[in-house]
Write a protein that holds these residues in place. Structure first.
Motif, PDB file in Angstrom:
ATOM      1  N   LEU A 233      71.272 -27.092 -68.399  1.00  0.00           N
ATOM      2  CA  LEU A 233      72.624 -27.648 -68.496  1.00  0.00           C
ATOM      3  C   LEU A 233      73.123 -27.561 -69.931  1.00  0.00           C
ATOM      4  O   LEU A 233      72.387 -27.838 -70.887  1.00  0.00           O
ATOM      5  CB  LEU A 233      72.640 -29.110 -68.027  1.00  0.00           C
TER       6      LEU A 233
ATOM      7  N   ALA B 194      72.791 -28.110 -56.858  1.00  0.00           N
ATOM      8  CA  ALA B 194      73.585 -28.392 -58.056  1.00  0.00           C
ATOM      9  C   ALA B 194      72.871 -29.437 -58.885  1.00  0.00           C
ATOM     10  O   ALA B 194      72.294 -30.390 -58.352  1.00  0.00           O
ATOM     11  CB  ALA B 194      74.977 -28.870 -57.682  1.00  0.00           C
TER      12      ALA B 194
ATOM     13  N   GLN C 113      82.354 -33.454 -54.918  1.00  0.00           N
ATOM     14  CA  GLN C 113      82.087 -32.087 -55.346  1.00  0.00           C
ATOM     15  C   GLN C 113      82.237 -31.120 -54.182  1.00  0.00           C
ATOM     16  O   GLN C 113      82.130 -31.520 -53.013  1.00  0.00           O
ATOM     17  CB  GLN C 113      80.669 -31.983 -55.921  1.00  0.00           C
TER      18      GLN C 113
ATOM     19  N   SER D 191      77.876 -29.359 -65.285  1.00  0.00           N
ATOM     20  CA  SER D 191      77.073 -29.173 -64.084  1.00  0.00           C
ATOM     21  C   SER D 191      76.766 -27.697 -63.860  1.00  0.00           C
ATOM     22  O   SER D 191      77.498 -26.794 -64.305  1.00  0.00           O
ATOM     23  CB  SER D 191      77.793 -29.754 -62.871  1.00  0.00           C
ATOM     24  N   GLU D 192      75.698 -27.445 -63.122  1.00  0.00           N
ATOM     25  CA  GLU D 192      75.290 -26.083 -62.806  1.00  0.00           C
ATOM     26  C   GLU D 192      74.879 -26.010 -61.343  1.00  0.00           C
ATOM     27  O   GLU D 192      74.266 -26.933 -60.806  1.00  0.00           O
ATOM     28  CB  GLU D 192      74.104 -25.661 -63.684  1.00  0.00           C
ATOM     29  N   SER D 193      75.232 -24.902 -60.687  1.00  0.00           N
ATOM     30  CA  SER D 193      74.841 -24.672 -59.300  1.00  0.00           C
ATOM     31  C   SER D 193      74.047 -23.382 -59.201  1.00  0.00           C
ATOM     32  O   SER D 193      74.287 -22.419 -59.944  1.00  0.00           O
ATOM     33  CB  SER D 193      76.069 -24.590 -58.385  1.00  0.00           C
TER      34      SER D 193
ATOM     35  N   ASN E 229      81.094 -24.239 -64.718  1.00  0.00           N
ATOM     36  CA  ASN E 229      79.689 -24.312 -64.357  1.00  0.00           C
ATOM     37  C   ASN E 229      79.128 -22.912 -64.144  1.00  0.00           C
ATOM     38  O   ASN E 229      78.640 -22.571 -63.079  1.00  0.00           O
ATOM     39  CB  ASN E 229      79.523 -25.145 -63.072  1.00  0.00           C
TER      40      ASN E 229
ATOM     41  N   SER F 268      73.406 -32.052 -62.305  1.00  0.00           N
ATOM     42  CA  SER F 268      74.419 -32.653 -63.171  1.00  0.00           C
ATOM     43  C   SER F 268      73.804 -33.808 -63.938  1.00  0.00           C
ATOM     44  O   SER F 268      72.826 -34.415 -63.496  1.00  0.00           O
ATOM     45  CB  SER F 268      75.623 -33.140 -62.357  1.00  0.00           C
TER      46      SER F 268
ATOM     47  N   GLY G  15      78.849 -27.536 -56.194  1.00  0.00           N
ATOM     48  CA  GLY G  15      78.554 -28.584 -57.158  1.00  0.00           C
ATOM     49  C   GLY G  15      79.637 -28.809 -58.183  1.00  0.00           C
ATOM     50  O   GLY G  15      79.428 -29.541 -59.153  1.00  0.00           O
ATOM     51  N   ARG G  16      80.825 -28.188 -57.997  1.00  0.00           N
ATOM     52  CA  ARG G  16      81.935 -28.392 -58.937  1.00  0.00           C
ATOM     53  C   ARG G  16      82.733 -29.621 -58.533  1.00  0.00           C
ATOM     54  O   ARG G  16      82.979 -29.859 -57.342  1.00  0.00           O
ATOM     55  CB  ARG G  16      82.843 -27.164 -58.949  1.00  0.00           C
ATOM     56  N   ASN G  17      83.138 -30.410 -59.518  1.00  0.00           N
ATOM     57  CA  ASN G  17      83.977 -31.571 -59.242  1.00  0.00           C
ATOM     58  C   ASN G  17      85.346 -31.102 -58.750  1.00  0.00           C
ATOM     59  O   ASN G  17      85.895 -30.115 -59.265  1.00  0.00           O
ATOM     60  CB  ASN G  17      84.140 -32.426 -60.483  1.00  0.00           C
TER      61      ASN G  17
END
Length: 484
Positions: free
Chosen positions: A112, A84, A168, A92-94, A124, A86, A172-174
């Motif tokens: 991003l 991930a 996260q 953010s990106e995974s 994301n 950020s 990688g997501r919050n």
């Protein structure tokens, strides 16, 4: 049977060789760049993290060109990794990647999207990213620290700092509110002076962020804090990397207040602008350096002294200023000086925790460049195979020791050996006395060939650090030889 045994042995050794060499190739390298999806510009200081599987959890930051690299990933079998990326003000990106032992993956890039851009995903999902609501917690990443250095409690400076972590999921997501987690904070090392964290536990907010505060105690040192989540649902404990925060010292304490000079005796009486550094070291009551920037003020009874060091005390509680030779030339009647000219008192002052002025002093000699030299006896009659001994005195023109670094030498002439206090450099001396102004030497005839008597003159030379030389040729006599 021998042939079969030989084949089995060869196969066994080959198996060992392959097994041993394969371990050297288990390291996987992943490299790439993080850029702005709108314009392709590189994003410096972006965070790139291996979020899954948990045992490979690691993170790095991009350099000024937006480049990142992981070079210590050790895998022994085909493994699916989730990375991930950020950055502040970006979505953010995974991305997922499958790796095997020895892989060297380059150009594993992230693009991003700046926050606020409406790309239809609302999350994301750019270039293979993961969209939708977050899943369970998988990683804890430091989000920010308000103050990386704080001061000891009750010193009048900043004594606490807030810190934030972002939690996260494996993509990688919050974390959102539906997957909020309770985070526990702890001090894993520190000076043990009463420092602490409040609150000890906190729950992530709608953006997966959690915040707490570190407050200082009464000892200086480095504090390492850590955030932790215990996921009882899957039997997993998630920890952040340790975060270091420095606690600086407290108020000055007289017992931990010292002042010293590079040279307690310098060539300052006859020369203007000669500089002699003086250093103050300040500690608090616990022996820790005072907080950086503590003010120290200086005065002198001779010459000129810088009022305070640039920036005041440093992180070690030190501050250095220059004592500069010039008028007025000092004449302090300090103990041990005999009331002679040349002695100055330098005073350093600061304020303690009770708002009281405390001070320390140091005595400095301003020595003349010219020397005064005398000897006893001043005549000699050197008998065959004999020798002679002398005492001599070297002072500056005020009767004080010459400046530190002054060189003293004695020349007895050809075939005369001189022993004792000769060919040496004078040290730091404040007051007259043996080794400072009073010396001795002996001479001996070493000429075993000539039988002729000769007149001799002993020369004493004194050279100051500035290069000024004073010579004394007041010792003379005769060297007598045996009659063949």
């Amino acid at each position: 049977m021998r042939k079969i045994s030989l084949l089995l042995c060869t196969a066994f050794l080959l198996h060992i060789f392959v097994g041993c060499t394969s371990n050297d190739d288990e390291t996987v390298v992943i490299q790439g760049a993080v850029t702005n999806s709108d314009n392709g510009n590189s994003i410096a200081n972006a965070t790139v993290q291996i979020t899954s599987p948990q045992e490979f959890s690691d993170f790095t930051r991009t350099d000024s060109a937006g480049q990142y690299s992981f070079s210590n990933i050790n895998v022994s079998e085909l493994t699916d990794l989730t990375l991930a990326a950020s950055a502040t003000d970006y979505v953010s990106e995974s991305r997922n990647v499958q790796v095997a032992s020895g892989d060297n993956i380059t150009s594993f890039n992230f693009q991003l999207t700046p926050e606020g851009n409406n790309n239809g995903g609302g999350g994301n999902d750019d270039d293979g990213g993961v969209s939708g609501p977050s899943a369970g917690a998988a990683a804890i990443i430091l989000d920010g620290i308000s103050e990386e250095t704080i001061n000891i409690a009750e010193t009048g400076g900043i004594v606490n700092t807030s810190f934030s972590f972002q939690v996260q999921d494996s993509s990688g997501r919050n974390l959102d509110l539906n997957n909020s987690e309770e985070v526990t904070f702890s001090i894993i090392s520190g000076p043990n002076g009463g420092e602490g964290i409040t609150p000890i536990t906190a729950t992530t907010n709608a953006n997966g962020t959690v915040t707490s505060n570190l407050y200082s105690g009464n000892l200086a040192g480095v504090v390492q804090i850590q955030a932790e989540i215990v996921r009882e649902d899957i039997g997993l404990t998630i920890r952040s990397r340790p975060v270091a925060i420095t606690i600086h010292g407290g108020f000055p304490d007289l017992d931990h207040f010292s002042i010293a000079a590079d040279n307690y005796n310098f060539e300052g009486w006859s020369i203007n602008g000669n500089r002699n550094p003086l250093t103050v070291i300040l500690g608090d009551q616990f022996g820790n350096p005072v907080k950086p920037g503590t003010a120290v003020y200086f005065t002198t009874t001779g010459g000129i002294i810088q009022g305070s060091g640039a920036g005041n005390t440093n992180s070690d509680g030190e501050v250095t200023v220059n004592l500069i030779s010039g008028d007025p030339r000092p004449n302090d009647n300090v103990t041990g000086s005999g009331g002679r000219d040349g002695y100055a008192t330098v005073t350093a002052r600061t304020i303690n925790g009770n708002n009281q002025e405390i001070e320390k002093n140091v005595i400095i000699v301003f020595s003349t460049s010219a020397a005064s030299i005398s000897a006893n006896p001043t005549t000699f009659d050197l008998q065959p195979n004999g020798g002679a001994s002398f005492t001599y005195t070297v002072t500056d023109l005020n009767g004080n020791p010459m400046a530190a670094g002054t060189e003293i030498s004695i020349d007895g002439g050809d075939d005369i050996e001189v022993t004792g206090d000769t060919d040496f450099t004078l040290g730091n001396y404040l007051y007259p006395g043996p080794g400072a102004t009073e010396f001795q030497f002996s001479i001996r005839d070493t000429d075993e060939e000539s039988a002729d008597p000769a007149d001799l003159t002993i020369k004493i030379s004194v050279t100051t650090p500035s290069g000024q030389q004073t010579t004394y040729s007041g010792i003379s006599g005769t060297r007598r030889k045996s009659v063949n």
